[in-house]
Design an enzyme around this catalytic site. Structure first.
Site, PDB file in Angstrom:
ATOM      1  CD  GLU A  93      -3.032  -1.124   2.166  1.00  0.00           C
ATOM      2  OE1 GLU A  93      -4.181  -1.269   1.763  1.00  0.00           O
ATOM      3  OE2 GLU A  93      -2.751  -0.947   3.365  1.00  0.00           O
ATOM      4  CB  CYS A 112       3.000   7.613   3.086  1.00  0.00           C
ATOM      5  SG  CYS A 112       3.430   6.459   4.387  1.00  0.00           S
ATOM      6  CB  CYS A 119       6.736  -4.805   9.318  1.00  0.00           C
ATOM      7  SG  CYS A 119       8.051  -4.121  10.364  1.00  0.00           S
ATOM      8  CB  CYS A 123       5.253  -2.024  16.781  1.00  0.00           C
ATOM      9  SG  CYS A 123       6.973  -1.706  16.355  1.00  0.00           S
ATOM     10  CB  CYS A 126       2.128  -1.346  13.854  1.00  0.00           C
ATOM     11  SG  CYS A 126       2.451  -1.233  12.095  1.00  0.00           S
ATOM     12  N   GLY A 166       6.603  -1.683   6.559  1.00  0.00           N
ATOM     13  CA  GLY A 166       7.956  -2.199   6.702  1.00  0.00           C
ATOM     14  C   GLY A 166       8.889  -1.308   7.491  1.00  0.00           C
ATOM     15  CD  GLU A 167      12.781   0.002  10.797  1.00  0.00           C
ATOM     16  OE1 GLU A 167      11.821   0.504  11.391  1.00  0.00           O
ATOM     17  OE2 GLU A 167      13.769   0.676  10.418  1.00  0.00           O
ATOM     18  CB  SER A 198       9.485   6.794   9.948  1.00  0.00           C
ATOM     19  OG  SER A 198       9.013   6.376  11.213  1.00  0.00           O
ATOM     20  CB  SER A 221       8.697   4.698  15.835  1.00  0.00           C
ATOM     21  OG  SER A 221       8.321   4.978  14.521  1.00  0.00           O
ATOM     22  CG  LEU A 222      10.904   7.906  22.067  1.00  0.00           C
ATOM     23  CD1 LEU A 222      12.144   7.032  22.056  1.00  0.00           C
ATOM     24  CD2 LEU A 222      11.275   9.339  22.462  1.00  0.00           C
ATOM     25  CG  HIS A 223       5.620   5.051  19.401  1.00  0.00           C
ATOM     26  ND1 HIS A 223       5.207   6.231  18.825  1.00  0.00           N
ATOM     27  CD2 HIS A 223       5.876   4.211  18.360  1.00  0.00           C
ATOM     28  CE1 HIS A 223       5.197   6.103  17.511  1.00  0.00           C
ATOM     29  NE2 HIS A 223       5.608   4.903  17.196  1.00  0.00           N
ATOM     30  CG  ASN A 297      -3.683   6.780  13.021  1.00  0.00           C
ATOM     31  OD1 ASN A 297      -4.340   7.800  13.194  1.00  0.00           O
ATOM     32  ND2 ASN A 297      -2.430   6.806  12.591  1.00  0.00           N
ATOM     33  CB  CYS A 340       1.008   6.442  11.013  1.00  0.00           C
ATOM     34  SG  CYS A 340       2.194   7.488  10.230  1.00  0.00           S
TER      35      CYS A 340
HETATM   36  N1  SAH Z   1       8.757   0.884  10.491  1.00  0.00           N
HETATM   37  C1  SAH Z   1       8.960   2.274  10.551  1.00  0.00           C
HETATM   38  C2  SAH Z   1       8.195   3.046   9.511  1.00  0.00           C
HETATM   39  C3  SAH Z   1       6.797   2.598   9.217  1.00  0.00           C
HETATM   40  S1  SAH Z   1       5.637   2.815  10.501  1.00  0.00           S
HETATM   41  C4  SAH Z   1       8.675   2.789  11.939  1.00  0.00           C
HETATM   42  O1  SAH Z   1       8.160   2.030  12.748  1.00  0.00           O
HETATM   43  O2  SAH Z   1       9.009   3.927  12.228  1.00  0.00           O
HETATM   44  C5  SAH Z   1       5.282   4.556  10.368  1.00  0.00           C
HETATM   45  C6  SAH Z   1       4.876   5.211  11.668  1.00  0.00           C
HETATM   46  O3  SAH Z   1       3.582   4.790  12.067  1.00  0.00           O
HETATM   47  C7  SAH Z   1       5.785   4.899  12.833  1.00  0.00           C
HETATM   48  O4  SAH Z   1       6.061   6.044  13.577  1.00  0.00           O
HETATM   49  C8  SAH Z   1       4.937   3.952  13.626  1.00  0.00           C
HETATM   50  O5  SAH Z   1       5.362   3.858  14.944  1.00  0.00           O
HETATM   51  C9  SAH Z   1       3.588   4.571  13.452  1.00  0.00           C
HETATM   52  N2  SAH Z   1       2.442   3.742  13.811  1.00  0.00           N
HETATM   53  C10 SAH Z   1       2.325   2.416  13.736  1.00  0.00           C
HETATM   54  N3  SAH Z   1       1.085   2.022  14.131  1.00  0.00           N
HETATM   55  C11 SAH Z   1       0.418   3.157  14.453  1.00  0.00           C
HETATM   56  C12 SAH Z   1      -0.901   3.439  14.899  1.00  0.00           C
HETATM   57  N4  SAH Z   1      -1.783   2.466  15.094  1.00  0.00           N
HETATM   58  N5  SAH Z   1      -1.239   4.723  15.119  1.00  0.00           N
HETATM   59  C13 SAH Z   1      -0.359   5.721  14.909  1.00  0.00           C
HETATM   60  N6  SAH Z   1       0.884   5.516  14.468  1.00  0.00           N
HETATM   61  C14 SAH Z   1       1.276   4.258  14.241  1.00  0.00           C
HETATM   62 FE1  SF4 Z   2       7.041  -2.464  11.590  1.00  0.00          FE
HETATM   63 FE2  SF4 Z   2       7.046   0.202  11.935  1.00  0.00          FE
HETATM   64 FE3  SF4 Z   2       4.782  -1.243  12.189  1.00  0.00          FE
HETATM   65 FE4  SF4 Z   2       6.695  -1.448  14.023  1.00  0.00          FE
HETATM   66  S1  SF4 Z   2       5.510   0.387  13.549  1.00  0.00           S
HETATM   67  S2  SF4 Z   2       5.556  -3.170  13.111  1.00  0.00           S
HETATM   68  S3  SF4 Z   2       8.521  -1.287  12.777  1.00  0.00           S
HETATM   69  S4  SF4 Z   2       5.975  -0.970  10.337  1.00  0.00           S
END
Ligand code: SAH
Ligand code: SF4
Length: 351
Positions: A93, A112, A119, A123, A126, A166-167, A198, A221-223, A297, A340
């Protein structure tokens, strides 16, 4: 077996190809221009190349334009999500976001792009991670999302964010090559500052990236602000805990001169309290950075909820009081699962 995708080749590689075949070197420049700037999908469309050269190209190479299997537009019209079919039948996508520009400027569009099919990082919040990992994308498949995103939507693209599926740093070589291809002034010519990568926080790769002489914007992506919380949300934290991650970010800032962006997805009852905000502020206060707060999200399988607006604004004001550059990023396209963390591999039962 498979033919080489011309969209994966840089100018140097094209020069080698062209001179091996006995054609003058300038043909490589023409070829690169057709492939990376004009984004043609057919070798025969490269009209200023001799027929014999085009025939030779067709024997061993191909231009893998992505086929859009579906196209969904958000209700407010700002976001288009594309499902692309890759040459081997896998799907990814890609999201085109059409941000409103300032007065008298045309709208700015950001694409994007995905870097892997699926991936492996797992996480907790996600959707991409839920389906597991299938394979890395080639450099051509990454730049194609920009070219074909523009072709399919008709929206000229200014900015690229590697924030799709993906990462990216687990597909390091292909991602770096793709970024150089997009930046090439004979190709798409997208400036370093208009490209954001990212990552979930792979420390050795961040340190390598800092040395690529490719000063793109790095988003982390700190979170979470403590290892205890981050361990639960992001398995990668067990390998590269926050202290090591922030040291690598500091190095990125020192070497590239760029601010890093910290992304913080706010989850109700998990990481959204005033105490969390204070901890986050202390953590990043020594680093030249921006903090993006992203109300999480929805991904139904996770059960996570977004905090209410009052909690989100309170969190922001605590960080502001600590002199941190902070914005709340309201995501676009949540109604079509294009924001995201909402992108996934889809099965090919659409057609
Ligand atoms: N793998 C990389 C890039 C793709 S994810 C990464 O993790 O950074 C892109 C962004 O979406 C990252 O910041 C990720 O943490 C965030 N993300 C993943 N799931 C999400 C969600 N449910 N709501 C908001 N952001 C989310
Ligand atoms: Fe992969 Fe990024 Fe989603 Fe984590 S947030 S599962 S690293 S795509």
């Amino acid at each position: 077996m498979g033919k080489q995708d011309l969209r994966s080749l840089n100018l140097k590689e094209m020069e080698i190809l062209v001179t091996e075949w006995g054609y003058p070197k300038f043909r490589a420049r023409q070829l690169f221009h057709w492939v990376q700037r004009q984004a043609v999908c057919e070798i025969d469309d490269m009209t200023n190349l001799p027929r014999s050269f085009r025939d030779r190209l067709k024997q061993t190479t191909v231009i893998n334009c992505l086929e859009a299997l579906s196209r969904q537009q958000s209700r407010d019209g700002s976001t288009v999500k594309l499902l692309f079919r890759l040459a081997d039948g896998e799907t990814i996508e890609t999201v085109v976001m059409n941000y409103e520009g300032r007065t008298n400027q045309r709208d700015r569009a950001t694409v994007c792009v995905s870097s892997q099919v699926g991936c492996s990082m797992g996480c907790a919040f996600c959707a991409t991670g839920l389906g597991g990992w299938k394979r890395n994308l080639s450099p051509g498949e990454i730049v194609s999302q920009v070219m074909d995103g523009e072709r399919v939507t008709g929206i000229p693209i200014d900015n690229v964010v590697l924030m799709g599926m993906g990462e990216p740093l687990l597909n390091y070589d292909n991602v770096v090559k793709a970024i150089r291809l997009m930046n090439d002034d004979a190709g798409l010519n997208i400036g370093w500052r208009r490209i954001t990568l990212s990552t979930c926080g792979l420390v050795p790769q961040i340190r390598c990236l800092a040395r690529e002489k490719m000063p793109i914007i790095l988003a982390i992506s700190l979170h979470a602000a403590t290892d205890e919380k981050r361990d639960k949300l992001m398995p990668v934290n067990k390998k590269y805990p926050i202290g090591e991650l922030l040291a690598a970010c500091q190095e990125y800032v020192e070497i590239t001169g760029r601010r890093v962006t910290f992304e913080y997805a706010m989850i109700k009852g998990i990481n959204d309290s005033p105490q969390d905000a204070v901890k986050l502020g202390k953590l990043v206060s020594g680093i030249k950075c921006n903090v993006n707060l992203i109300p999480i999200n929805p991904v139904p399988e996770t059960g996570f909820l977004r905090p209410d607006d009052i909690a989100i604004r309170k969190f922001r004001s605590i960080l502001q009081d600590m002199n941190i550059n902070v914005v709340i990023r309201e995501e676009k396209g949540t109604d079509i699962d294009a924001a995201c963390g909402q992108l996934r591999r889809r099965r090919l039962n659409l057609k």
